[in-house]
Design a protein around this motif. Sequence first.
Motif, mmCIF file in Angstrom:
data_model
loop_
_atom_site.group_PDB
_atom_site.id
_atom_site.type_symbol
_atom_site.label_atom_id
_atom_site.label_comp_id
_atom_site.label_asym_id
_atom_site.label_seq_id
_atom_site.Cartn_x
_atom_site.Cartn_y
_atom_site.Cartn_z
ATOM 1 N N GLY A 68 0.811 -1.215 0.000
ATOM 2 C CA GLY A 68 0.000 0.000 0.000
ATOM 3 C C GLY A 68 0.840 1.259 0.000
ATOM 4 O O GLY A 68 2.025 1.256 0.355
ATOM 5 N N GLY A 69 0.213 2.348 -0.439
ATOM 6 C CA GLY A 69 0.885 3.644 -0.426
ATOM 7 C C GLY A 69 2.090 3.727 -1.330
ATOM 8 O O GLY A 69 3.039 4.465 -1.045
ATOM 9 N N SER A 70 2.053 3.020 -2.450
ATOM 10 C CA SER A 70 3.215 2.998 -3.346
ATOM 11 C C SER A 70 3.427 4.342 -4.042
ATOM 12 O O SER A 70 4.542 4.682 -4.421
ATOM 13 N N ASP A 73 0.732 5.170 -10.192
ATOM 14 C CA ASP A 73 -0.576 5.257 -10.843
ATOM 15 C C ASP A 73 -0.856 4.053 -11.730
ATOM 16 O O ASP A 73 -1.968 3.531 -11.758
ATOM 17 N N MET A 90 -6.609 -4.912 -6.090
ATOM 18 C CA MET A 90 -5.530 -3.929 -6.209
ATOM 19 C C MET A 90 -5.760 -2.905 -7.318
ATOM 20 O O MET A 90 -5.065 -1.891 -7.369
ATOM 21 N N ALA A 92 -7.996 -0.394 -10.106
ATOM 22 C CA ALA A 92 -9.172 0.430 -10.405
ATOM 23 C C ALA A 92 -9.854 -0.135 -11.642
ATOM 24 O O ALA A 92 -9.187 -0.560 -12.586
ATOM 25 N N LYS A 258 -5.591 0.834 -7.806
ATOM 26 C CA LYS A 258 -6.801 1.295 -7.129
ATOM 27 C C LYS A 258 -6.566 2.579 -6.343
ATOM 28 O O LYS A 258 -7.439 3.442 -6.259
ATOM 29 N N ASP A 259 -5.368 2.716 -5.762
ATOM 30 C CA ASP A 259 -5.070 3.910 -4.969
ATOM 31 C C ASP A 259 -4.222 4.916 -5.756
ATOM 32 O O ASP A 259 -3.452 5.685 -5.174
ATOM 33 N N ALA A 260 -4.365 4.920 -7.083
ATOM 34 C CA ALA A 260 -3.584 5.838 -7.931
ATOM 35 C C ALA A 260 -3.812 7.287 -7.517
ATOM 36 O O ALA A 260 -4.959 7.754 -7.501
ATOM 37 N N PRO A 261 -2.748 8.035 -7.202
ATOM 38 C CA PRO A 261 -2.910 9.447 -6.836
ATOM 39 C C PRO A 261 -3.389 10.317 -7.991
ATOM 40 O O PRO A 261 -3.995 11.361 -7.774
ATOM 41 N N LEU A 263 -5.506 9.470 -10.821
ATOM 42 C CA LEU A 263 -6.376 8.504 -11.487
ATOM 43 C C LEU A 263 -6.744 8.925 -12.902
ATOM 44 O O LEU A 263 -6.685 8.122 -13.839
#
Length: 340
Positions: A68-70, A73, A90, A92, A258-261, A263
């Motif tokens: 997490g928090g890589s 994007d 993992m 989006a 999924k957690d792309a800063p 997106l």
Amino acid sequence: MRRLSYLTAAAVMLSATTCLAAGELHIYNWGDYVSPAMLEKFSKEFDVKVTVDSYDSNETMLSKIRAGGSGYDVAMPSDYTVKIMVDEGMLAKAEPASMPNFKNLRPDMVDVYWDEGRHYSIPWMHGLTAFAVDTAIYKGDIDTYAILFDPPPELQGRINMLDDMNSVMHAAERYLGFPRCTGDKAQLKQISDLLNKAKPHWRTFSYDGQSLMTSGDVDASMMWNGNAYRARLERPTMKFAYPKEGIEGFMDNVVVLKDAPNLENAKLFLNFMMDPENAGMNSDYNKYDNGVAGSDKFMPADFAGAPEIKRPDGVAPEFVKPCPAEVVEIYNKIWTNLRK
């Protein structure tokens, strides 16, 4: 009509996204596996600062993303790895099929087992795993796995095998006419016997078949088609084989995390990579095909039409699903014994 409605909605979406495109895009990719010129074009066209970090295996990439928090994007996982990332939540759901350039994907690149219908991924580079032979040394038929497993006298002791358990095991299964990931104990015994009988005819186990062929250390090598193309430029009598028993395919893909800063910039990049000109630039750099129709027009003719890249009519690569755990356990035992 459904395709038309998708494209109309996507055009509105991407038009709005383009206006907001200034910013950043952080890419996590295999080492030296993206065209700098193509990235520069994307950066200038959308006013996006692009950074690229690299990894050396799917497992390394997965470990980083799982933590997490890589800050990344997009990433470029291989076929089976996309399925893992989808199953573990993992990625989006970027819905590439709703993007304007999705129409450029070749039909055989859409309904893939790891992402049927392409909800999470698009093709990056794809290729073939087989072998190449110096036809000045051996002048017979090379389009059979007999070259590796029952080699002619000219090639005995002059063969490199990929140091890759799955590729070697699946090649043996094709040669013997067995299904991939066979769990039949009698068939697995025959595979083990075949490999151990052939081993004395092999000189090396290495991923670097390209260097071994160009240096003259071996005269046949299990290898990927892109590497075979590069090697032939230095050893012109070398030929890439299309075994009659079947050929393995592999594909690396572009996915949005999924957690792309960033997106929206990540989605914009997916659409950008489905443009034939951009895909062609990337293929020319990496020396692999890309799955985007019309991209060959933007590659040098000697590459786009190369026998290693433009496969013969009727040759369809097989993308092999991961084997069940109980089969992998037996594979490991066979492989460990073989590599003693």
